[in-house]
Motif scaffolding. Structure first.
Motif: not given
Length: 141
Positions: A86-98, A53-57, A43-47
């Motif tokens: 088909e894909i579904s996603a529930n994003h539950l927590k954000s992330k900045k790096d790592g 924050l981490l992009h859901g896509g 997880v870095n600026s590329k995503v």
């Protein structure tokens, strides 16, 4: 040809992922077993999305990558191929790096469809996203 665990991971990381979205996002397959496949993505600026924050896509791209490759472990590549439908996603927590880790486990492995649960976690096991992917298994033309 039956590949051992290391050969499968090398194949996913080097042969199949070269010049693809998986290489662009730095997705690396790290573990494989009889009923799971694991991949990691930094997880870095590329995503990131614009708010840093981490992009859901990007998370969904990781989930679909690991779930699709997981289905490929269970088909005869001479006669069949895999497509995500088909894909579904529930994003539950954000992330900045790592690093985030995606673990795909089957819910259903039928003749024509596979359903995967993909859990995306951070370095300490927090659930970042929960995804489900349905793949169709097609006869090659």
């Amino acid at each position: 040809m039956i590949m051992d665990k290391k050969a499968k991971l090398d194949y996913f990381n080097n042969s199949v992922s070269k010049d693809t979205l998986m290489e662009t996002l730095s997705i690396k397959y790290t573990d494989v077993g009889d009923d799971f496949l694991v991949a990691q993505m930094p997880v870095n600026s590329k995503v990131h999305q614009p708010m840093g924050l981490l992009h859901g896509g990007a998370t969904v791209a990781l989930a679909e990558s690991v779930g699709s490759f997981a289905s490929n472990l269970f088909i005869d590549h001479n006669t069949h191929e895999v497509r995500g439908i088909e894909i579904s996603a529930n994003h539950l927590k954000s992330k900045k790096d790592g690093v985030i880790t995606a673990t795909a486990r089957p819910i259903h492995k039928g003749r024509t469809t596979h359903l995967w649960e993909i859990k995306i976690t951070d370095e300490v096991g927090n659930l970042i996203s929960l995804c489900k992917l349905t793949n169709i298994i097609l006869l090659k033309k």
